[in-house]
Design an enzyme around this catalytic site. Structure first.
Site, PDB file in Angstrom:
ATOM      1  CE1 TYR A 175      -2.968  -3.078   0.357  1.00 14.17           C
ATOM      2  CE2 TYR A 175      -3.266  -2.602   2.674  1.00 14.17           C
ATOM      3  CZ  TYR A 175      -3.528  -3.385   1.583  1.00 14.17           C
ATOM      4  OH  TYR A 175      -4.358  -4.469   1.707  1.00 14.17           O
TER       5      TYR A 175
ATOM      6  CG  HIS B 229      -0.987  -8.606  -0.128  1.00 10.31           C
ATOM      7  ND1 HIS B 229      -0.566  -7.296  -0.087  1.00 10.31           N
ATOM      8  CD2 HIS B 229      -2.319  -8.531  -0.355  1.00 10.31           C
ATOM      9  CE1 HIS B 229      -1.593  -6.482  -0.260  1.00 10.31           C
ATOM     10  NE2 HIS B 229      -2.654  -7.216  -0.447  1.00 10.31           N
TER      11      HIS B 229
ATOM     12  CB  SER C 219     -13.592  -4.863  -0.842  1.00 10.30           C
ATOM     13  OG  SER C 219     -12.373  -4.280  -1.223  1.00 10.30           O
TER      14      SER C 219
ATOM     15  NE  ARG D   4     -12.627  -4.309  -5.287  1.00  7.65           N
ATOM     16  CZ  ARG D   4     -11.412  -4.536  -4.777  1.00  7.65           C
ATOM     17  NH1 ARG D   4     -10.685  -3.524  -4.385  1.00  7.65           N
ATOM     18  NH2 ARG D   4     -10.937  -5.763  -4.644  1.00  7.65           N
ATOM     19  N   GLY D   5     -16.794   0.903  -2.177  1.00  8.07           N
ATOM     20  CA  GLY D   5     -17.498   2.178  -2.129  1.00  8.07           C
ATOM     21  C   GLY D   5     -18.871   2.158  -2.749  1.00  8.07           C
ATOM     22  CG  PHE D   6     -21.875  -0.413  -5.735  1.00  9.93           C
ATOM     23  CD1 PHE D   6     -22.202   0.427  -6.782  1.00  9.93           C
ATOM     24  CD2 PHE D   6     -22.761  -1.423  -5.385  1.00  9.93           C
ATOM     25  CE1 PHE D   6     -23.403   0.269  -7.475  1.00  9.93           C
ATOM     26  CE2 PHE D   6     -23.950  -1.598  -6.065  1.00  9.93           C
ATOM     27  CZ  PHE D   6     -24.271  -0.741  -7.113  1.00  9.93           C
TER      28      PHE D   6
ATOM     29  CG  LEU E  18     -18.754  -0.840   3.340  1.00  6.98           C
ATOM     30  CD1 LEU E  18     -18.432   0.508   3.959  1.00  6.98           C
ATOM     31  CD2 LEU E  18     -20.206  -1.211   3.604  1.00  6.98           C
TER      32      LEU E  18
ATOM     33  CB  SER F 243     -23.923   7.869   2.002  1.00 13.17           C
ATOM     34  OG  SER F 243     -22.628   8.360   2.313  1.00 13.17           O
TER      35      SER F 243
END
Length: 327
Positions: free
Chosen positions: A50, A116, A195, A199-201, A197, A204
């Site tokens: 990262y 990883h 992930s 990947r943000g999908f 969520l 809100s």
């Protein structure tokens, strides 16, 4: 989670340094980590990959003074080399990466150290054997794997006990249900859902694929392309309705669904937003009706999602089971 007790919601630290557009400023990233600590987060997850070491340096800089209060997880086997992402599970690379990580993290020992990615050129037994040597040397307390299948988990576990398996798991990524969810439970291994969520999908503020900056990992993911994203948005609208009727946010519904999948499942959502961090952690005190969780699982799953979770090149790099048409 192996020898550690952690809440079912931790913090994935990747977002602030890697893969999602422009990295957060140092000030914003440090504020997020300090707030997480203040809000009771004890499980922090990072990796050598990262930011090509920048995320480990950030975590070390902010959290080293609070080392005894947290469970610190990092990863080896995939790093940045000359500006490129390289999968390398050779024992000598793992040993070197661990020493570098200890320096960046400002600690004498990493609580949970993952492989990883499986290096297909190196038997998992050799990679895990080298990691086991790190445990013997006192540099690592427990071992984990990431993005591997149930058979690979069993092979690794035969070499050294595996404390945690970190695989993608969410309403729209059900791959663990093809074997690793049950196998992890059988072996006493925690399943750490990254992930959760989507990947943000499932937040809100879902991403606008057309506005994603260059370098954002989602630009190469089929679920966010022009062919598939509109259909996924329709499913999202139905999930919003279910969440509203349950009295929670969409993100809270999605997280509650993940951690309800078994007593061995924990989630590590990532965010750059302090308000979203607090929203996610509120799931620990929320009561989401089982009927809402079941309904969410029927609306979005491996059969209804549009598009694979990775493109074919990325799928070829990972060892996890594929899940129907979703890859």
């Amino acid at each position: 989670m192996g020898p550690f007790e952690v809440p079912s919601i931790g913090l994935g630290c990747m977002n602030v340094s890697h893969a999602y557009g422009v990295p957060a400023t140092s000030e914003a990233a440090e504020r997020l980590l300090r707030t997480a600590l203040e809000e009771g987060v004890t499980h922090f997850d990072t990796a050598a990959l990262y930011g090509f070491g920048a995320n480990e340096e950030l975590v070390g800089r902010v959290l080293a003074a609070h080392r005894e209060r947290i469970v610190l997880a990092s990863k080896c086997g995939m790093t940045g080399v000359d500006g490129r992402r390289v999968i390398d599970g050779r024992p000598e690379t793992i040993r070197r990466t661990a020493d570098e990580a200890l320096g960046r993290l400002r600690t004498d020992v990493i609580d949970l150290y993952y492989l990883h990615r499986l290096d297909r050129a190196v038997p998992v037994e050799e990679s895990v054997g080298a990691m086991a040597e790190l445990v013997t040397a006192g540099k690592v307390r427990a071992l984990g794997l990431s993005e591997v299948s149930a058979p690979t988990l069993r092979r690794a576990h035969a070499v050294h006990p595996i404390a945690a398996l970190q695989n993608e798991y969410s309403l729209w990524s059900r791959n663990p249900e093809q074997g690793t969810l049950a196998t992890a439970h059988e072996l006493g291994v925690a399943l750490v859902a990254f992930s959760p969520l989507a990947r943000g999908f499932l937040t809100s503020a879902p991403p606008d694929p057309g506005g994603l900056p260059a370098g954002d990992i989602r630009r190469g993911m089929p679920r966010f392309d022009d062919r598939h994203y509109p259909g996924n948005l329709l499913l999202r609208h139905e999930l919003e309705r279910i969440a509203g009727e349950a009295g929670v946010t969409l993100a809270q519904l999605a997280l509650a669904w993940v951690v309800s999948r078994g007593p061995h499942v924990v989630a590590i959502p990532g965010t750059r937003s302090v308000s979203h961090l607090r929203e996610n952690l509120a799931v620990l005190d929320a009561v989401v009706p089982a009927e809402a969780l079941d309904a969410a699982g029927r609306v979005l799953n491996a059969s209804t999602v549009h598009g694979a979770r990775y493109n074919e090149a990325a799928l070829a790099e990972i060892d996890t089971e594929r899940c129907g048409r979703a890859g």
